[in-house]
Design a protein around this motif. Structure first.
Motif, mmCIF file in Angstrom:
data_model
loop_
_atom_site.group_PDB
_atom_site.id
_atom_site.type_symbol
_atom_site.label_atom_id
_atom_site.label_comp_id
_atom_site.label_asym_id
_atom_site.label_seq_id
_atom_site.Cartn_x
_atom_site.Cartn_y
_atom_site.Cartn_z
ATOM 1 N N ASN A 115 40.512 46.904 42.078
ATOM 2 C CA ASN A 115 40.898 48.311 42.014
ATOM 3 C C ASN A 115 40.114 49.154 43.020
ATOM 4 O O ASN A 115 38.891 49.057 43.109
ATOM 5 C CB ASN A 115 40.657 48.810 40.582
ATOM 6 N N GLU A 116 40.824 49.995 43.779
ATOM 7 C CA GLU A 116 40.184 50.775 44.846
ATOM 8 C C GLU A 116 39.173 51.775 44.302
ATOM 9 O O GLU A 116 38.119 52.000 44.909
ATOM 10 C CB GLU A 116 41.244 51.501 45.674
ATOM 11 N N TYR A 118 37.350 51.466 41.721
ATOM 12 C CA TYR A 118 36.143 50.700 41.389
ATOM 13 C C TYR A 118 35.351 50.370 42.641
ATOM 14 O O TYR A 118 34.116 50.508 42.667
ATOM 15 C CB TYR A 118 36.513 49.417 40.639
ATOM 16 N N THR A 136 35.818 44.865 31.654
ATOM 17 C CA THR A 136 36.848 45.889 31.777
ATOM 18 C C THR A 136 36.217 47.256 31.980
ATOM 19 O O THR A 136 35.019 47.449 31.806
ATOM 20 C CB THR A 136 37.702 45.928 30.495
ATOM 21 N N LEU A 347 40.279 45.828 35.883
ATOM 22 C CA LEU A 347 40.419 46.457 37.191
ATOM 23 C C LEU A 347 40.695 45.425 38.281
ATOM 24 O O LEU A 347 40.378 45.632 39.446
ATOM 25 C CB LEU A 347 39.165 47.275 37.509
ATOM 26 N N SER A 349 43.974 43.313 39.816
ATOM 27 C CA SER A 349 45.426 43.229 39.814
ATOM 28 C C SER A 349 45.876 41.869 39.293
ATOM 29 O O SER A 349 45.335 40.833 39.681
ATOM 30 C CB SER A 349 45.957 43.440 41.235
#
Length: 426
Positions: A115-116, A118, A136, A347, A349
């Motif tokens: 996740n960007e 993050y 998570t 986070l 994909s």
């Protein structure tokens, strides 16, 4: 074991790994001592060793809170950090000076799955990325004992006044402690301050930028000081368990699971501890965000996951990053879910949640699903976090210090940290 990187050993490690002919290697791994962290680490390392029989792991534990922070900093500074370790993302990472001390992960195969939002919390000033999510995303709020709420006909509070009214009913009509506090583990004392940050942002949207620039502070921003005041208010009302000074984090989880306490302010990573220690009581516990002043602006303060890092001087950079690539995969997410259950949204994909999740997790997810009902904790919006907060919140929560003086002392602590980081304006 102390690992020191040399050009020869690094090259040998790369060649051996690339050729697929690894000699037996044992990687050292430092984790915090919580039951869920240890369980996840044992499960992930066992799975990796099954796929790579020549790689094994030696797991070492450390305390949480400020003591754990000092261990991390000392071992990095002395070159004695194990090959892998888990630690915070956000402001506490910046105190490690990651561009100097840590091994980047930007080139791992699964980097694009992360996740960007993050990624921005585990980067150094150079723009390099140093961690992968180890769990998570988490929310900060309040666990509650559902049977107590049902017995008294209580509603989930959306304001602090409603929350305190619920506590008053519980104190008057039951033998249950309204709020569990667990100050033997000092880090747990911070929740009423830190989990209040969604409410701070509703009142002061520019606070993170002004705070970082030394233009706003806890002591002169009423919305920010509220967290200290609310902790003082709850203590002075007599709502804590009698043994709050000696009780531990695991005790707090047990108290709200069994109904010995009606509430426990905590991060949602505790779902894993509920599942491991009290699986038959999981559905007796619910969760709600820490209430503020406005029922129309009720939302959740969110923490980015604990992250998996490696020191720059590990002897085995290729193996270490291959393991981190594995951790940043849907397969690893499934292993974590199987080990400690679902504690929030992943986070990575491709990491899907199961159709059925514990009730306390179901309570958490709507905050993420509804626009505007989550906000990052301050430590992900500013590089500044003072290390003395947990000592100050213990003092406020024990009646040793009042909220106003704690806010002033925390501002002084923050200033020291900002100067150590070399921030402008301090």
């Amino acid at each position: 074991m102390t690992h020191r990187l040399t050009r020869t050993t690094a090259l040998a490690s790369v060649l051996a790994f690339s050729a697929g002919a690894l000699s037996a290697q044992q990687l050292t791994f430092l984790v915090d001592s919580s039951a869920d962290s240890v369980a996840v680490t044992e499960a992930l390392t066992a799975a990796y060793t099954e796929m790579n029989p020549d790689v094994t792991f030696s797991i070492e534990t450390r305390p949480g809170g400020g003591e754990g922070d000092n261990i991390i900093k000392t071992r990095l500074a002395t070159g004695e950090m194990p090959d892998l370790f888990i630690y915070n993302s956000g402001s506490l990472l910046q105190a490690l000076r990651p561009d100097r001390t840590l091994l980047p992960v930007d080139e791992i195969e699964n980097f694009g799955l992360i996740n960007e939002a993050y990624v921005s919390t585990v980067q150094g000033e150079s723009g390099a990325t140093y961690g992968v999510p180890y769990e998570t995303a988490q929310g900060g709020g309040i666990y509650y004992h559902k049977p107590t709420y049902e017995e008294l006909g209580l509603e989930i509070p959306t304001t602090w006044d409603e929350f305190m009214a619920n506590n008053a009913r519980i104190a008057e009509e039951t033998d249950v402690a309204p709020i569990a506090q667990t100050y033997r583990d000092t880090w747990t004392s911070q929740l009423f301050v830190l989990a209040d940050f969604y409410n701070v942002l509703q009142a002061e949207p520019d606070f993170p930028a002004q705070y970082t620039a030394n233009e706003a502070h806890y002591s002169d921003t009423p919305a920010a000081a509220n967290g200290f005041s609310r902790l003082q208010e709850a203590y002075e009302a007599g709502y804590f368990n009698e043994d709050f000074g000696a009780a531990t984090y695991n005790d707090g989880v047990a108290m709200v699971a069994t109904g010995e306490a009606a509430h426990y302010p905590m991060l949602t990573f505790a779902v894993g501890v509920f599942q491991q220690n009290h699986p038959d009581l999981m559905e007796d516990v619910g969760f709600f965000a820490q209430p503020g002043d406005d029922p129309e602006a009720n939302g959740l303060t969110v923490w980015m996951p604990t992250s998996l890092y490696a020191p720059a001087d590990t002897e085995y950079p290729e193996i270490v990053n291959d393991f981190r690539n594995f951790v940043a995969s849907p397969e690893a997410c499934d292993i974590i879910t199987d080990t400690i259950g679902v504690t929030g949204p992943y986070l990575i994909s491709g990491c899907d949640l199961p159709d059925e999740v514990p009730g306390m997790v179901a309570d958490l997810l709507p905050y993420f699903e509804e626009e505007g009902r989550t906000a990052p904790a301050l430590e992900f919006l500013s590089p500044v976090k003072g290390p003395a907060l947990e000592q100050l919140t213990v003092e406020v929560g024990s009646g040793i210090r009042d909220a106003a003086s704690a806010a002033e002392l925390y501002d002084q602590d923050v200033a020291k940290q900002a100067r150590q980081l070399g921030l402008e304006g301090w």
